[in-house]
Design a protein around this motif. Structure first.
Motif, short mmCIF file in Angstrom:
data_model
loop_
_atom_site.label_atom_id
_atom_site.label_comp_id
_atom_site.label_asym_id
_atom_site.label_seq_id
_atom_site.Cartn_x
_atom_site.Cartn_y
_atom_site.Cartn_z
N MET A 1 46.64 42.33 25.95
CA MET A 1 45.39 41.60 26.13
C MET A 1 45.66 40.26 26.80
N GLY A 2 44.79 39.91 27.75
CA GLY A 2 44.95 38.67 28.50
C GLY A 2 43.72 37.79 28.40
N PRO A 3 43.82 36.61 28.98
CA PRO A 3 42.72 35.66 28.90
C PRO A 3 41.54 36.06 29.79
N ALA A 4 40.39 35.51 29.45
CA ALA A 4 39.18 35.72 30.22
C ALA A 4 39.32 35.09 31.61
N VAL A 5 38.48 35.54 32.52
CA VAL A 5 38.43 34.98 33.87
C VAL A 5 36.99 34.57 34.17
N ASP A 6 36.82 33.56 35.01
CA ASP A 6 35.48 33.15 35.41
C ASP A 6 34.84 34.14 36.36
N ASP A 7 35.68 34.74 37.23
CA ASP A 7 35.17 35.64 38.27
C ASP A 7 35.92 36.97 38.21
N PRO A 8 35.43 37.94 37.42
CA PRO A 8 36.12 39.23 37.31
C PRO A 8 36.32 39.93 38.65
N GLU A 9 35.36 39.83 39.56
CA GLU A 9 35.49 40.49 40.86
C GLU A 9 36.68 39.93 41.64
N ALA A 10 36.84 38.62 41.64
CA ALA A 10 37.97 38.00 42.34
C ALA A 10 39.29 38.39 41.68
N ALA A 11 39.31 38.42 40.35
CA ALA A 11 40.55 38.80 39.64
C ALA A 11 40.94 40.24 39.96
N VAL A 12 39.97 41.14 39.99
CA VAL A 12 40.25 42.55 40.30
C VAL A 12 40.71 42.70 41.74
N SER A 13 40.07 42.00 42.66
CA SER A 13 40.47 42.07 44.07
C SER A 13 41.91 41.62 44.26
N LYS A 14 42.28 40.53 43.60
CA LYS A 14 43.65 40.02 43.67
C LYS A 14 44.63 41.03 43.09
N TYR A 15 44.28 41.61 41.96
CA TYR A 15 45.14 42.58 41.27
C TYR A 15 45.34 43.83 42.11
#
Length: 194
Positions: free
Chosen positions: A111-125
């Protein structure tokens, strides 16, 4: 857009999210049977002849890489939420559904910390792991359950040709990675690692 083959995975991760947030999980590793399809569309995990120690190291490498790409402090998914560390002790393979002869694979959830922008986090991943030969095979997004709060999360599933599956969730309340490795008939898969 919902992908039918991801619906069970999305439901499992959503349940895990709800249980973790409510403190109801009971193990340090996910025991959820997140049944996947391999790159060829076959039910179940891909089979490999690689030895258990090599498969364990690959799982730990991908977990560690996820924590670095996402950032922040990660924990195991149990009720104690112990910090995730690259430790090789206490892992054993889970039975691969429908395998004949019987084979096992490593699975786990962190489990990891929350993100402000899930779309940006997924794109980066996705971008990071596609450069290593992973392919996105599905994506699912959903609002956070109203009893938890507002926000949303995105779940993306990536697979590689070796049979590794990364089920990454980026959300406004928490994030997670569920990992499933390829199946192996190595008898050492059934023995807890030390």
């Amino acid at each position: 857009m919902t992908f039918p083959r991801l619906t069970p995975v999305a439901a499992t991760v959503a349940v895990a999210l709800t249980l973790v947030l409510s403190g109801c999980t009971t193990t340090s590793e996910s025991e959820d049977p997140m049944f996947q399809s391999d790159n060829a569309g076959n039910d179940g995990a891909m089979s490999t002849s690689k030895p258990a120690p090599e498969l364990l190291q690959r799982m730990l490498d991908l977990n560690e890489e996820t924590t670095k790409v996402h950032g922040g402090n990660w924990t195991f998914s149990g009720p104690d939420r112990l910090p995730w560390e690259r430790d090789t002790t206490g892992y054993f393979g889970r039975v691969c559904p429908g395998s004949e002869p019987l084979s096992h694979r490593y699975t786990g959830m962190i489990m990891g910390p929350a993100v402000d922008d899930p779309e940006a986090a997924v794109s980066k991943y996705v971008s990071h792991f596609e450069k290593q030969g992973f392919t996105e095979v599905g994506r699912y997004n959903e609002d956070v359950p109203s009893d938890i709060g507002s926000g949303y999360y995105i779940i993306v599933t990536l697979e590689d040709a070796e049979g590794n599956a990364l089920i990454y969730q980026a959300g406004n309340h928490l994030s997670s990675l569920s990992y499933e490795g390829p199946c192996s008939e190595d008898p050492a898969m059934t023995i807890p690692t030390t």
